[in-house]
Motif scaffolding. Structure first.
Motif, PDB file in Angstrom:
ATOM      1  N   VAL B 111       0.861  -1.178   0.000  1.00  0.00           N
ATOM      2  CA  VAL B 111       0.000   0.000   0.000  1.00  0.00           C
ATOM      3  C   VAL B 111       0.898   1.228   0.000  1.00  0.00           C
ATOM      4  CG1 VAL B 111      -1.807   1.280   1.197  1.00  0.00           C
ATOM      5  CG2 VAL B 111      -1.755  -1.209   1.353  1.00  0.00           C
ATOM      6  N   ALA B 112       0.687   2.107  -0.958  1.00  0.00           N
ATOM      7  CA  ALA B 112       1.424   3.365  -1.000  1.00  0.00           C
ATOM      8  C   ALA B 112       0.437   4.507  -0.774  1.00  0.00           C
ATOM      9  CB  ALA B 112       2.116   3.536  -2.349  1.00  0.00           C
ATOM     10  N   ALA B 113       0.840   5.454   0.064  1.00  0.00           N
ATOM     11  CA  ALA B 113       0.017   6.634   0.279  1.00  0.00           C
ATOM     12  C   ALA B 113       0.665   7.814  -0.418  1.00  0.00           C
ATOM     13  CB  ALA B 113      -0.130   6.916   1.771  1.00  0.00           C
ATOM     14  N   VAL B 114      -0.157   8.634  -1.048  1.00  0.00           N
ATOM     15  CA  VAL B 114       0.322   9.873  -1.653  1.00  0.00           C
ATOM     16  C   VAL B 114      -0.235  11.021  -0.817  1.00  0.00           C
ATOM     17  CG1 VAL B 114       0.351  11.323  -3.706  1.00  0.00           C
ATOM     18  CG2 VAL B 114       0.400   8.825  -3.937  1.00  0.00           C
ATOM     19  N   VAL B 115       0.647  11.791  -0.219  1.00  0.00           N
ATOM     20  CA  VAL B 115       0.193  12.886   0.636  1.00  0.00           C
ATOM     21  C   VAL B 115       0.761  14.205   0.121  1.00  0.00           C
ATOM     22  CG1 VAL B 115       0.068  11.357   2.645  1.00  0.00           C
ATOM     23  CG2 VAL B 115       2.136  12.696   2.255  1.00  0.00           C
ATOM     24  N   GLY B 116       0.239  15.300   0.657  1.00  0.00           N
ATOM     25  CA  GLY B 116       0.702  16.618   0.260  1.00  0.00           C
ATOM     26  C   GLY B 116      -0.425  17.618   0.351  1.00  0.00           C
ATOM     27  N   ALA B 117      -0.058  18.871   0.305  1.00  0.00           N
ATOM     28  CA  ALA B 117      -1.060  19.928   0.457  1.00  0.00           C
ATOM     29  C   ALA B 117      -1.993  19.955  -0.751  1.00  0.00           C
ATOM     30  CB  ALA B 117      -0.364  21.275   0.611  1.00  0.00           C
ATOM     31  N   ASN B 118      -3.106  20.634  -0.605  1.00  0.00           N
ATOM     32  CA  ASN B 118      -4.015  20.821  -1.728  1.00  0.00           C
ATOM     33  C   ASN B 118      -3.288  21.493  -2.880  1.00  0.00           C
ATOM     34  OD1 ASN B 118      -6.303  19.658  -0.757  1.00  0.00           O
ATOM     35  ND2 ASN B 118      -7.138  21.546   0.133  1.00  0.00           N
ATOM     36  N   GLY B 119      -3.554  21.023  -4.080  1.00  0.00           N
ATOM     37  CA  GLY B 119      -2.970  21.655  -5.246  1.00  0.00           C
ATOM     38  C   GLY B 119      -1.541  21.234  -5.523  1.00  0.00           C
ATOM     39  N   CYS B 120      -1.035  20.220  -4.816  1.00  0.00           N
ATOM     40  CA  CYS B 120       0.349  19.811  -5.047  1.00  0.00           C
ATOM     41  C   CYS B 120       0.431  18.771  -6.152  1.00  0.00           C
ATOM     42  CB  CYS B 120       0.966  19.274  -3.766  1.00  0.00           C
ATOM     43  SG  CYS B 120       0.279  17.695  -3.271  1.00  0.00           S
ATOM     44  N   GLY B 121      -0.708  18.388  -6.717  1.00  0.00           N
ATOM     45  CA  GLY B 121      -0.673  17.478  -7.852  1.00  0.00           C
ATOM     46  C   GLY B 121      -1.034  16.038  -7.522  1.00  0.00           C
TER      47      GLY B 121
END
Lengths: 113, 287
Positions: B111-121
């Motif tokens: 399982v991979a999670a993709v995180v980051g602020a809004n608008g980071c793609g």
């Protein structure tokens, strides 16, 4: 006569491995052998998950066989890993038993039971 | 006389609960059959021998899940073949750089999670993973069977859940009956029983997300791409959802989930943090 104390907890796996080391058997047969040995009346809801767990651990191996009457039975036999586990857990048990014996002592000759 | 809904019998209820708890339907069916046989051989009935079906199902699943799997026997498989590999992927819209230098490898059983602020793609990245958006640079390899659950949904407001199952099933080559029963199985795992005749537009936001999730998994994809799929879920469903993610992983599938909830991360094997600016870093986390 079956003991009413919950002593079996923690030793059910060992008992199952030991009985299956003697000969392969199916669930109900194992529960009867446990009762006949005076160890415990194990509820089905405890026994069958334990068997499945041993199967998943690769310690026992199931095979199906027809029974004289009723549905086919799921027999379990010890695997090589099961024999190893039996030897190890059996040694653990004997150490534990000897320790308890040393603490509890031996009953006085002729004492009432 | 209408059948009593409580009277569909011990094996059926046991099996349904096992499925809801994340057991594979075929495995659940086998365990139910085995339990019936055990009751017969013990000269008893299943309820007396093993207890109420839903409680016995939970006991059994927790017993089996506590097992440390010996090498090569049962349990979740070690991470396997590569299902998705992004190498130095970048995306630009005209002058604006949305993604740059993204590397991500997801194997079977991960399982991979993709995180980051809004608008980071994040959503753009997921679309690139799915093959819906072409990257400006870099390479993407992916397995053939991919399921995508987009954030904004791809449901038709006037169709019922069953009609969605049939429609999406047909696209994957499933016969209507099979598509519907599969959809209902998957819905049950999220504690949802679709009501007959109810169009999707009348579903609550959370339930519509469940429909999306079921549609994404209907064709048994090897790789699941989820874009914050739990918007509107209540706490219980949210837990069901993560149990489901773990079950997918243990079944040897790959999962990529876009999330902004940091406490989700204990369930995942790796985190891709897109940060607030282009340029990616991968951090491995302990399971």
């Amino acid at each position: 006569m079956v003991t009413s104390r919950p002593w079996l907890h923690g030793f059910l796996d060992l008992c199952l491995l030991a009985m299956l080391g003697e000969r392969s058997d199916y669930g109900y047969g194992l529960s009867q052998r446990l009762a006949a040995a005076g160890v415990a009346d194990v509820p089905g809801g405890t026994l069958y998950p334990a068997l499945l767990r041993l199967e998943q651990q690769g310690l026992v191996e199931p095979h199906w066989a027809a029974s004289g009457s009723g549905p086919r039975r799921k027999y379990y036999a010890l695997t090589a890993a099961g024999h190893t586990a039996l030897a190890e857990q059996g040694a653990d048990w004997r150490r534990f038993r000897d320790g308890i014996d040393a603490l509890v002592g031996t009953p006085v000759e002729g004492s009432a039971r | 006389m209408s059948p009593d809904p409580d009277d569909d019998g011990w094996p059926a209820r046991f099996e349904a609960e096992l499925v809801r708890l994340g057991q594979h339907p075929a495995r659940a069916r086998a365990l139910a059959q085995e339990s019936v046989d055990q009751a017969v051989e013990a000269g008893s009935d299943a309820d007396r021998l093993l207890g109420p079906p839903h409680l016995y199902a939970r006991h059994l699943v927790s017993e089996l899940n506590d097992v440390p799997a010996p090498p090569g026997v049962g349990g979740p498989p070690a991470p396997g073949r590569v299902l998705l590999r992004l190498a130095d992927v970048g995306k630009r819209y005209r002058r604006r750089v949305v993604l740059a230098g993204v590397d991500l490898t997801v194997r079977a059983g991960e399982v991979a999670a993709v995180v980051g602020a809004n608008g980071c793609g994040k959503s753009t990245l997921l679309r690139i993973c799915a093959g819906l958006t072409r990257p400006t640079s870099g390479t993407v390899e992916r397995t053939r069977r991919v399921g995508l659950v987009p954030q904004d949904g791809g449901t038709a407001p006037w169709l019922t859940a069953a009609e969605h199952f049939t429609l999406f099933g047909a696209a994957a080559g499933l016969a209507p009956r099979r598509a519907r029963s599969t959809g209902e199985h998957l819905a049950a795992r999220l504690s949802w029983r679709p009501a007959a005749g109810q169009p999707a537009q009348d579903l609550s936001g959370g339930t519509r997300q469940k429909l999306n999730l079921v549609l994404g998994e209907l064709h048994s994809p090897d790789l699941l791409l989820l874009d914050e799929p739990y918007q509107g879920f209540d706490q219980g469903t949210y837990l069901d959802f993560w149990r489901q993610v773990v079950a997918w992983r243990d079944a040897g599938r790959g999962v990529v989930v876009v999330t902004h909830l940091l406490h989700d991360l204990r369930h995942v094997d790796q985190v891709l943090d897109l940060g607030s600016r282009p340029g990616a870093r991968v951090a491995a986390v302990a399971r």
